[in-house]
Design an enzyme around this catalytic site. Structure first.
Site, mmCIF file in Angstrom:
data_model
loop_
_atom_site.group_PDB
_atom_site.id
_atom_site.type_symbol
_atom_site.label_atom_id
_atom_site.label_comp_id
_atom_site.label_asym_id
_atom_site.label_seq_id
_atom_site.Cartn_x
_atom_site.Cartn_y
_atom_site.Cartn_z
ATOM 1 N N HIS A 25 0.835 -1.148 0.080
ATOM 2 C CA HIS A 25 -0.032 0.059 0.054
ATOM 3 C C HIS A 25 0.947 1.277 0.189
ATOM 4 O O HIS A 25 0.452 2.165 -0.794
ATOM 5 C CB HIS A 25 -1.052 -0.011 1.190
ATOM 6 C CG HIS A 25 -1.532 1.168 1.442
ATOM 7 N ND1 HIS A 25 -3.010 1.070 0.879
ATOM 8 C CD2 HIS A 25 -1.569 2.497 1.809
ATOM 9 C CE1 HIS A 25 -3.581 2.331 1.062
ATOM 10 N NE2 HIS A 25 -2.773 2.962 1.678
ATOM 11 N N GLU A 26 1.813 1.426 0.993
ATOM 12 C CA GLU A 26 2.743 2.711 1.195
ATOM 13 C C GLU A 26 3.665 2.734 -0.198
ATOM 14 O O GLU A 26 3.926 3.807 -0.485
ATOM 15 C CB GLU A 26 3.596 2.410 2.371
ATOM 16 C CG GLU A 26 2.591 2.258 3.766
ATOM 17 C CD GLU A 26 1.494 3.495 3.594
ATOM 18 O OE1 GLU A 26 1.814 4.826 3.148
ATOM 19 O OE2 GLU A 26 0.420 3.460 4.284
ATOM 20 N N HIS A 29 1.835 4.553 -2.919
ATOM 21 C CA HIS A 29 1.726 6.025 -2.406
ATOM 22 C C HIS A 29 3.353 6.503 -3.100
ATOM 23 O O HIS A 29 3.452 7.484 -3.616
ATOM 24 C CB HIS A 29 1.778 6.236 -1.100
ATOM 25 C CG HIS A 29 0.120 6.247 -0.829
ATOM 26 N ND1 HIS A 29 -0.988 6.652 -1.507
ATOM 27 C CD2 HIS A 29 -0.259 5.408 0.317
ATOM 28 C CE1 HIS A 29 -1.924 6.356 -0.846
ATOM 29 N NE2 HIS A 29 -1.753 5.643 0.328
#
Length: 369
Positions: A25-26, A29
């Site tokens: 997920h990170e 980003h």
């Protein structure tokens, strides 16, 4: 000693699954931020005191922290891990550095960075499920009904022996297992079933019943009940390994079904019709992770993919503090041509924090008691 082994058999798989999901997920980003020339100050797995870390050549601090329940990417000029801008710090940054700040990027670049995390989780789920399907294949049983129980929801709706189930709620049924899974996730709900009968397609609406099922680990869950049976003779069970192209469609259908059932479950909870005992938090996820690991590594990997999908979708909910909340702010900016005032945004973040923490407390309480 046995209790210690039991503890680690649960906590180790849970932390492994959660760490991978958070990292994916990170990283979504992070990568999109870097592609847009945004300065990333911190990439953290976990919260709280730093356990280990290093600085890369771009000035990003990569670290693992003591509380391994999440993670974050912090951009230069942010006040905290929720990407709330620090206006005091922003005012002190020199003009040359401003071009690298998330806050000063155009709204479409900010939108791209925000949605990249959830999209990374969704893509990750697709890749894992697709690889498992291609690599392992699956055993299937034709979705033909052998028997219908008297006075069951199936008989009342008009289902008959020798009916071949073609679609349920619009989803293509490739095996009896597909049929069972949709029914099981639809307790006391109307479903549309299309069957092939004597060479013709017949459409029926069925209101399922519900029953309790106890799994091999003693967990009790409420599932949908229809009242049909299928005799599994050895010659009826077929091993199928789909082609790479066919596997794409099968994987996509499975993901759509998971999201659809998750939203239906959430809708029923909001309306007070759902079974709140089925709502799980960190404790329940840890327990399920340990159980999955005891079955086998591929079961644990499959669970990780499903959790990644749900976390990706959940993060798109329009709740401040989550990616979806940021997205709402930026879409407002697109429509109005100017951002929301910092005061309103701060109020929204506080409300979002309260909502998320309340949900966490409730889920943990629900898991334990």
């Amino acid at each position: 000693m046995e209790n210690l082994i039991a503890f680690f058999s649960v906590i180790v798989p849970f932390l492994a699954v959660l760490t991978i999901i958070v990292f994916v997920h990170e990283m979504g980003h992070y990568l999109v931020a870097r592609w847009n020339g945004i300065a990333v100050q911190v990439f953290s797995i976990g919260f709280g005191p730093e356990l280990v870390g290093f600085n890369d050549k771009n000035g990003t601090r990569w670290k693992v922290c003591a509380i391994p329940l999440g993670g974050y990417v912090k951009f230069l000029g942010d006040m905290n891990a929720a990407s709330v801008p620090d206006h005091k710090e922003l005012g002190q940054i020199d003009p040359q550095t401003r071009s690298t700040l998330f806050y000063y990027k155009n709204v479409w670049q900010r939108i791209a960075v925000v949605v990249a995390g959830p999209i990374a989780n969704i893509i990750f789920t697709f890749i894992v499920l697709y690889a498992l399907l291609l690599g392992l294949g699956r055993y299937t049983l034709e979705a033909t009904i052998d028997g219908v129980e008297p006075q069951s929801p199936a008989e009342i709706a008009g289902l008959m022996s020798d009916d071949k189930v073609v679609r349920v709620d619009g989803y293509l049924i490739r095996s009896f297992g597909d049929f069972q899974r949709i029914v099981a996730t639809s307790p006391e709900r109307e479903i549309a079933i299309e069957v092939e009968r004597a060479g013709k397609n017949v459409s029926l609406n069925v209101v399922t019943g519900s029953t309790e099922r106890t799994d091999r680990f003693g967990n009790v869950s409420r599932i949908g009940y229809l009242g049909v049976s299928r005799t599994a003779e050895q010659e009826d069970v077929i091993f199928v390994r789909p082609s790479p192209v066919e596997a794409v469609f099968i994987t996509f259908d499975e993901m759509v079904l998971i999201v659809d059932r998750s939203f239906k479950f959430l809708g029923e909870l909001i309306l007070g019709k759902g079974d709140v005992d089925q709502l799980g938090g960190p404790v329940k996820i840890a327990k399920i992770s340990g159980e999955a690991a005891s079955i086998g590594i591929f079961t644990l990997i499959n669970l990780m993919a499903l959790l990644s999908l749900n976390i990706g979708i959940f993060n798109l909910f329009p709740i401040p503090m989550l990616d979806g909340g940021h997205l709402v702010y930026y879409l407002y900016e697109v429509v109005r041509g100017k951002p929301l005032s910092p005061k309103i945004q701060e109020m929204g973040f506080r409300f979002g924090l309260f909502l998320v923490l309340s949900l966490m407390v409730f889920s943990v309480f629900n898991d334990v008691f």
